[in-house]
Design a protein around this motif. Structure first.
Motif, mmCIF file in Angstrom:
data_model
loop_
_atom_site.group_PDB
_atom_site.id
_atom_site.type_symbol
_atom_site.label_atom_id
_atom_site.label_comp_id
_atom_site.label_asym_id
_atom_site.label_seq_id
_atom_site.Cartn_x
_atom_site.Cartn_y
_atom_site.Cartn_z
ATOM 1 N N ALA A 111 -0.662 10.423 -3.999
ATOM 2 C CA ALA A 111 0.630 10.929 -4.449
ATOM 3 C C ALA A 111 1.282 9.853 -5.311
ATOM 4 O O ALA A 111 0.863 8.693 -5.305
ATOM 5 N N TYR A 112 2.333 10.234 -6.024
ATOM 6 C CA TYR A 112 2.927 9.340 -7.013
ATOM 7 C C TYR A 112 4.433 9.245 -6.809
ATOM 8 O O TYR A 112 5.083 10.186 -6.352
ATOM 9 N N THR A 113 4.985 8.075 -7.147
ATOM 10 C CA THR A 113 6.406 7.837 -6.930
ATOM 11 C C THR A 113 6.929 6.789 -7.889
ATOM 12 O O THR A 113 6.161 5.958 -8.398
ATOM 13 N N ARG A 114 8.240 6.827 -8.130
ATOM 14 C CA ARG A 114 8.901 5.777 -8.891
ATOM 15 C C ARG A 114 9.523 4.736 -7.961
ATOM 16 O O ARG A 114 10.014 3.712 -8.409
ATOM 17 N N ALA A 115 9.500 5.018 -6.672
ATOM 18 C CA ALA A 115 10.084 4.089 -5.699
ATOM 19 C C ALA A 115 9.189 2.864 -5.557
ATOM 20 O O ALA A 115 8.016 2.989 -5.236
ATOM 21 N N GLY A 116 9.742 1.683 -5.777
ATOM 22 C CA GLY A 116 8.952 0.461 -5.725
ATOM 23 C C GLY A 116 9.356 -0.492 -4.631
ATOM 24 O O GLY A 116 9.105 -1.700 -4.728
ATOM 25 N N SER A 117 9.983 0.010 -3.576
ATOM 26 C CA SER A 117 10.372 -0.841 -2.442
ATOM 27 C C SER A 117 9.214 -0.904 -1.461
ATOM 28 O O SER A 117 9.122 -0.103 -0.530
ATOM 29 N N PHE A 118 8.337 -1.876 -1.663
ATOM 30 C CA PHE A 118 7.112 -1.947 -0.875
ATOM 31 C C PHE A 118 7.224 -2.955 0.264
ATOM 32 O O PHE A 118 8.127 -3.796 0.304
ATOM 33 N N THR A 119 6.275 -2.846 1.189
ATOM 34 C CA THR A 119 6.163 -3.783 2.308
ATOM 35 C C THR A 119 4.675 -4.079 2.519
ATOM 36 O O THR A 119 3.822 -3.534 1.823
ATOM 37 N N LEU A 120 4.370 -4.930 3.488
ATOM 38 C CA LEU A 120 2.987 -5.177 3.886
ATOM 39 C C LEU A 120 2.751 -4.569 5.253
ATOM 40 O O LEU A 120 3.586 -4.697 6.157
ATOM 41 N N ASP A 121 1.610 -3.877 5.420
ATOM 42 C CA ASP A 121 1.302 -3.319 6.727
ATOM 43 C C ASP A 121 0.620 -4.371 7.603
ATOM 44 O O ASP A 121 0.504 -5.539 7.210
ATOM 45 N N ASN A 122 0.180 -3.963 8.779
ATOM 46 C CA ASN A 122 -0.390 -4.924 9.738
ATOM 47 C C ASN A 122 -1.680 -5.573 9.252
ATOM 48 O O ASN A 122 -2.067 -6.636 9.739
ATOM 49 N N GLU A 123 -2.338 -4.963 8.289
ATOM 50 C CA GLU A 123 -3.583 -5.509 7.758
ATOM 51 C C GLU A 123 -3.382 -6.231 6.430
ATOM 52 O O GLU A 123 -4.350 -6.655 5.797
ATOM 53 N N GLY A 124 -2.131 -6.391 6.023
ATOM 54 C CA GLY A 124 -1.848 -7.124 4.797
ATOM 55 C C GLY A 124 -1.940 -6.297 3.527
ATOM 56 O O GLY A 124 -1.946 -6.865 2.425
ATOM 57 N N TYR A 125 -1.986 -4.969 3.647
ATOM 58 C CA TYR A 125 -2.044 -4.118 2.457
ATOM 59 C C TYR A 125 -0.629 -3.792 1.980
ATOM 60 O O TYR A 125 0.267 -3.518 2.789
ATOM 61 N N LEU A 126 -0.463 -3.798 0.675
ATOM 62 C CA LEU A 126 0.815 -3.409 0.080
ATOM 63 C C LEU A 126 1.004 -1.913 0.304
ATOM 64 O O LEU A 126 0.104 -1.114 0.010
ATOM 65 N N CYS A 127 2.162 -1.514 0.826
ATOM 66 C CA CYS A 127 2.351 -0.098 1.164
ATOM 67 C C CYS A 127 3.788 0.332 0.929
ATOM 68 O O CYS A 127 4.708 -0.498 0.839
ATOM 69 N N LEU A 128 3.951 1.630 0.805
ATOM 70 C CA LEU A 128 5.268 2.260 0.798
ATOM 71 C C LEU A 128 5.532 2.685 2.233
ATOM 72 O O LEU A 128 4.802 3.512 2.780
ATOM 73 N N SER A 129 6.526 2.117 2.835
ATOM 74 C CA SER A 129 6.749 2.221 4.274
ATOM 75 C C SER A 129 6.546 3.632 4.821
ATOM 76 O O SER A 129 7.179 4.589 4.372
ATOM 77 N N GLU A 130 5.606 3.748 5.783
ATOM 78 C CA GLU A 130 5.314 4.961 6.535
ATOM 79 C C GLU A 130 4.699 6.085 5.700
ATOM 80 O O GLU A 130 4.469 7.183 6.214
ATOM 81 N N LEU A 131 4.430 5.826 4.412
ATOM 82 C CA LEU A 131 3.892 6.888 3.566
ATOM 83 C C LEU A 131 2.472 6.604 3.091
ATOM 84 O O LEU A 131 1.694 7.541 2.898
ATOM 85 N N GLY A 132 2.111 5.348 2.907
ATOM 86 C CA GLY A 132 0.749 5.061 2.486
ATOM 87 C C GLY A 132 0.639 3.762 1.717
ATOM 88 O O GLY A 132 1.629 3.086 1.436
ATOM 89 N N ARG A 133 -0.599 3.394 1.384
ATOM 90 C CA ARG A 133 -0.877 2.137 0.696
ATOM 91 C C ARG A 133 -0.798 2.295 -0.819
ATOM 92 O O ARG A 133 -1.205 3.320 -1.372
ATOM 93 N N VAL A 134 -0.304 1.258 -1.454
ATOM 94 C CA VAL A 134 -0.178 1.237 -2.909
ATOM 95 C C VAL A 134 -1.549 0.968 -3.534
ATOM 96 O O VAL A 134 -2.304 0.120 -3.049
ATOM 97 N N LEU A 135 -1.858 1.672 -4.622
ATOM 98 C CA LEU A 135 -3.156 1.545 -5.266
ATOM 99 C C LEU A 135 -3.072 0.745 -6.562
ATOM 100 O O LEU A 135 -2.024 0.735 -7.232
ATOM 101 N N ASP A 136 -4.188 0.083 -6.899
ATOM 102 C CA ASP A 136 -4.243 -0.648 -8.159
ATOM 103 C C ASP A 136 -4.727 0.290 -9.260
ATOM 104 O O ASP A 136 -4.872 1.499 -9.060
ATOM 105 N N ARG A 137 -5.022 -0.257 -10.440
ATOM 106 C CA ARG A 137 -5.407 0.573 -11.582
ATOM 107 C C ARG A 137 -6.727 1.293 -11.356
ATOM 108 O O ARG A 137 -6.979 2.333 -11.966
ATOM 109 N N GLU A 138 -7.574 0.741 -10.497
ATOM 110 C CA GLU A 138 -8.868 1.361 -10.215
ATOM 111 C C GLU A 138 -8.798 2.332 -9.042
ATOM 112 O O GLU A 138 -9.817 2.913 -8.648
ATOM 113 N N GLY A 139 -7.620 2.479 -8.458
ATOM 114 C CA GLY A 139 -7.473 3.395 -7.333
ATOM 115 C C GLY A 139 -7.811 2.794 -5.992
ATOM 116 O O GLY A 139 -8.057 3.524 -5.025
ATOM 117 N N ASN A 140 -7.782 1.455 -5.896
ATOM 118 C CA ASN A 140 -8.081 0.771 -4.645
ATOM 119 C C ASN A 140 -6.808 0.193 -4.038
ATOM 120 O O ASN A 140 -5.903 -0.232 -4.768
#
Length: 251
Positions: A111-140
Motif C-alpha cells: 500500500a502507499y502513503t504520503r505519511a512519513g512518520s516512521f519508527t523501528l520495529d522490534n527487528e530493526g525494520y523501518l515501519c509505519l506504526s502498526e501498518l507495515g514495513r517501509v520498502l526501498d526502491r527495489e521493494g525490499n
C-alpha cells in the motif's frame, strides 16, 4: 405524496454520508500526509442514464421526460495536492516534495502513503506504526542498526558516521492518482507503480494534512441545515398523510 417521502429520505441519506466524510476529514486534520475527501451525489435518473443509456422505458416515457429527485451516491474524490511541511526534528520522519508515495508492506500486499512518520520495529525494520514495513526502491524492507541517520535528498539512508548504508526510501508514482483506492487505514492501493528517481526527500520533516478546516466547517454547517430542513419536511408530510387517512376514514 409518497414520492416526496422517497425524495426526502434519499436526500437525508446523502447528506448523512456527506457529513460522515466531512467529519472524517476534520478528525484527520492533524494526521501527517492525510488527503482530504469530497463526497458527491447525483440523481437516480443520472445514475441510470450513465449505466444503461437513455433507453425508452415505454412508448410514452424516456429518461428525458421523466423527472426524479431521488439522490444516489456518485463518487468520493480525493484531493492529492501537496500540503505544507512541518519540522519535527524526529530522526525517522520524512516528507516527499513533489509527486509520489512511500510504499508499505502491510502483510496483505503493498500500500502507499504520503505519511512519513516512521519508527523501528522490534527487528530493526523501518515501519509505519502498526501498518507495515517501509520498502526501498527495489521493494525490499529497510533494516537499520540505528536511528541516527544522515540521509541525502534522494532518500538514501546512511548512518550518522557515514560508514553504513541501509537502503534508499522507495517513492512511487502512478499514471492516474484518481484510480487509487483508499483503505480503511488511510493508505492507498493501486496498480502500475513506478519509481520516482528525481524525488526530493526532507529529513526530520513531515507533510501535514491538506484538510482546510474553514472549508470543512462551512460544509458541515450547510449539510446540517439541509438535514434539519429535510427532517422538518418529513414531519409535515407525515402530518398531512395522517390527516388525509383520518378524514377519508370518516367518510
Amino acid at each position: 405524496m409518497m414520492k416526496g417521502f422517497y425524495n426526502l429520505t434519499s436526500g437525508m441519506l446523502s447528506q448523512g454520508r456527506r457529513l460522515d466524510v466531512v467529519a472524517n476529514n476534520m478528525t484527520n486534520i492533524s494526521t501527517a500526509g492525510y488527503k482530504a475527501e469530497t463526497y458527491t451525489d447525483r440523481t437516480f435518473d443520472e445514475v441510470m442514464v450513465s449505466r444503461i443509456g437513455n433507453k425508452i422505458k415505454t412508448p410514452y416515457q424516456t429518461f428525458e421526460t421523466y423527472q426524479a429527485y431521488i439522490l444516489a451516491p456518485d463518487q468520493l474524490y480525493t484531493d492529492f495536492s501537496q500540503s505544507s511541511f512541518e519540522e519535527t526534528n524526529l530522526p525517522l520522519d520524512f516528507a516527499i516534495q513533489g509527486e509520489g508515495f512511500f510504499a508499505i508492506d502491510t502483510g496483505d500486499g503493498v500500500a502507499y502513503t504520503r505519511a512519513g512518520s516512521f519508527t523501528l520495529d522490534n527487528e530493526g525494520y523501518l515501519c509505519l506504526s502498526e501498518l507495515g514495513r517501509v520498502l526501498d526502491r527495489e521493494g525490499n524492507p529497510i533494516q537499520m542498526t540505528t536511528d541516527r541517520l544522515e540521509p541525502d535528498k534522494q532518500g538514501a539512508l546512511y548512518s550518522a558516521e557515514g560508514n553504513e548504508y541501509f537502503g534508499t526510501l522507495g517513492v512511487f508514482t502512478f499514471e492516474d492518482n484518481d484510480a487509487l483506492e483508499r483503505t480503511p487505514y488511510g493508505l492507498f492501493i493501486g496498480e502500475g507503480a513506478q519509481v520516482n528517481e528525481d524525488v526530493v526527500i526532507h529529513h526530520k520533516w513531515v507533510e501535514r494534512s491538506n484538510v482546510n478546516m474553514v472549508k470543512e466547517m462551512v460544509k458541515m454547517m450547510a449539510t446540517q441545515r439541509v438535514l434539519q430542513s429535510a427532517a422538518q419536511m418529513s414531519k409535515i408530510y407525515d402530518q398531512v398523510i395522517t390527516k388525509a387517512v383520518t378524514d377519508i376514514g370518516r367518510l
